[in-house]
Enzyme design. Sequence first.
Site, mmCIF file in Angstrom:
data_model
loop_
_atom_site.group_PDB
_atom_site.id
_atom_site.type_symbol
_atom_site.label_atom_id
_atom_site.label_comp_id
_atom_site.label_asym_id
_atom_site.label_seq_id
_atom_site.Cartn_x
_atom_site.Cartn_y
_atom_site.Cartn_z
ATOM 1 N N MET A 151 -4.147 -1.862 7.085
ATOM 2 C CA MET A 151 -3.324 -3.057 6.828
ATOM 3 C C MET A 151 -4.223 -4.495 7.157
ATOM 4 O O MET A 151 -5.415 -4.453 7.456
ATOM 5 C CB MET A 151 -2.200 -3.312 7.419
ATOM 6 C CG MET A 151 -1.367 -2.088 7.767
ATOM 7 S SD MET A 151 -0.370 -1.778 6.052
ATOM 8 C CE MET A 151 0.973 -2.853 6.246
ATOM 9 N N CYS A 152 -3.617 -5.529 6.643
ATOM 10 C CA CYS A 152 -4.228 -6.844 6.839
ATOM 11 C C CYS A 152 -3.466 -8.043 7.383
ATOM 12 O O CYS A 152 -2.329 -7.758 7.773
ATOM 13 C CB CYS A 152 -4.850 -7.352 5.323
ATOM 14 S SG CYS A 152 -5.390 -5.956 4.175
ATOM 15 N N GLU A 153 -4.035 -9.145 7.394
ATOM 16 C CA GLU A 153 -3.419 -10.233 7.844
ATOM 17 C C GLU A 153 -3.169 -11.326 7.111
ATOM 18 O O GLU A 153 -4.146 -11.660 6.433
ATOM 19 C CB GLU A 153 -3.917 -10.618 9.280
ATOM 20 C CG GLU A 153 -3.202 -9.418 10.417
ATOM 21 C CD GLU A 153 -2.998 -9.937 11.725
ATOM 22 O OE1 GLU A 153 -2.388 -11.080 11.853
ATOM 23 O OE2 GLU A 153 -3.062 -9.430 12.696
ATOM 24 N N VAL B 22 -7.460 -11.753 5.956
ATOM 25 C CA VAL B 22 -8.345 -10.994 6.622
ATOM 26 C C VAL B 22 -8.082 -9.565 6.243
ATOM 27 O O VAL B 22 -6.884 -9.021 6.301
ATOM 28 C CB VAL B 22 -8.364 -10.924 8.099
ATOM 29 C CG1 VAL B 22 -9.187 -12.473 8.405
ATOM 30 C CG2 VAL B 22 -7.373 -10.744 8.898
ATOM 31 N N ASN C 32 -0.810 -8.243 1.825
ATOM 32 C CA ASN C 32 -0.755 -7.023 2.971
ATOM 33 C C ASN C 32 -0.051 -5.949 2.722
ATOM 34 O O ASN C 32 1.229 -6.260 2.425
ATOM 35 C CB ASN C 32 -0.374 -7.948 4.197
ATOM 36 C CG ASN C 32 -0.003 -7.108 5.238
ATOM 37 O OD1 ASN C 32 0.331 -6.024 5.340
ATOM 38 N ND2 ASN C 32 0.125 -7.835 6.548
#
Lengths: 255, 255
Positions: free
Chosen positions: A1-3, A78, A108
């Site tokens: 996953m991402c932010e 990110v 995300n």
Amino acid sequence: MCELLGMSANVPTDICFSFTALALRGGRTGPHKDGWGITFYEGKGCRTFKDPQPSHSSPIARLVREYPIKSCAVVSHVRQANRGAVSLENTHPFTRELWGRNWTFAHNGQLEGYLSLPTGRYCPVGQTDSEYAFCWLLHRLQERYPTEPESAAELFRFIADCADALRERGVFNMLLSDGRYVMAYCSTHLHWITRRAPFGKATLVDEDVAIDFQAETTPNDVVSVIATQPLTCDESWQRIAPGEYVLFCLGERQA
Amino acid sequence: MCELLGMSANVPTDICFSFTALALRGGRTGPHKDGWGITFYEGKGCRTFKDPQPSHSSPIARLVREYPIKSCAVVSHVRQANRGAVSLENTHPFTRELWGRNWTFAHNGQLEGYLSLPTGRYCPVGQTDSEYAFCWLLHRLQERYPTEPESAAELFRFIADCADALRERGVFNMLLSDGRYVMAYCSTHLHWITRRAPFGKATLVDEDVAIDFQAETTPNDVVSVIATQPLTCDESWQRIAPGEYVLFCLGERQA
């Protein structure tokens, strides 16, 4: 996953404080080491800094943390790669033109079956499910509205309907901006906060960094920040419910 | 007018030395104080640093001068505004997607009657004749070749025909890249040089900065640089004749 990290403000505002938290999660306090990017709007123009390197060690991320670029609309991301290799063409945010405006998108989550989504005139450059979904979304918008619709409320409701359809294919948290509006669509995790006078102090969750917003702002400033997880430990962040969205313009919530 | 800088190389190469010269012309040794930009390709991805501030004093330009970003295809521009205000949306280079590739464009010159050029699905975001011409060019390409043509030689000959038509409307010096090819079309002033083993030394025209390419390269490196005016005073630059173009791929001249 991402932010994800987004900002909407009524006066050009820098995002150094919030980006510091995000950048730390890019390989130090978080596992999101597979690149990062940030898009700042100035008028109809925008500029994106991005790097497939981890944000906590990227010299370009250091510039963004230390050099206050002021903007009324920001989208940042990110990455922890799932679909698509770690490369520049797979690094968010993605920007494309529609109706003579730059639209910027960050995602995300993870989608299934995205290769069957028609993208019309918007051809993905990289291999991510995210860019594919963005191209499909723009294609849908351009089909539904050959010219820009007058009602922004109607437009973003339609975008939310499209996002609902994507959410059926997996996890789809999204930030989207055309430079005036910043939209946050929640599939699992997204939080937001609006800061306005009287401004207080705040401390980052990720590092012992505090800020006194009073010293950085004027009494008329209104600044909303959106993030996957709250970035500060001493403020009240609002959670967006799954399937819901919030829309900001010049710092104020619209919907 | 403006100044252009391009690079094509067979191995990822930084452009710090050449960009130092260009950046100085942005408000110090030259009058091009109305912004600057540079696009680096990495694979199919690209990233652009741009700033409406003069390049000689921009902190972002300092990062680009000092932090060696390596690339096989670069397009850069410093601006002296004629058409369109000094703003981010009017700052070159411009990048748009065609056939699933990022195309990047920078222009030096001034065109008349550009508002009558049809741009189809490519709508300009800013107000420059340059972005208008780029949108028209992409529209023409997409009309002529709904999918990417097999022959790059044929494709770039067609682009040169389009550039000839633009040159009838004024001055049209252009750099164009899709990340593999770098094309330089000359209307008035453009020069190029190919550096390969045995590498020598070179000194900038604009400042007392010298480089020993031998120390920076391997014997197999081939690097071509294109610039409005020669950047070094002790090398032999080739002038491109008005109405002619040169095409590079991985450092080698193709046409």
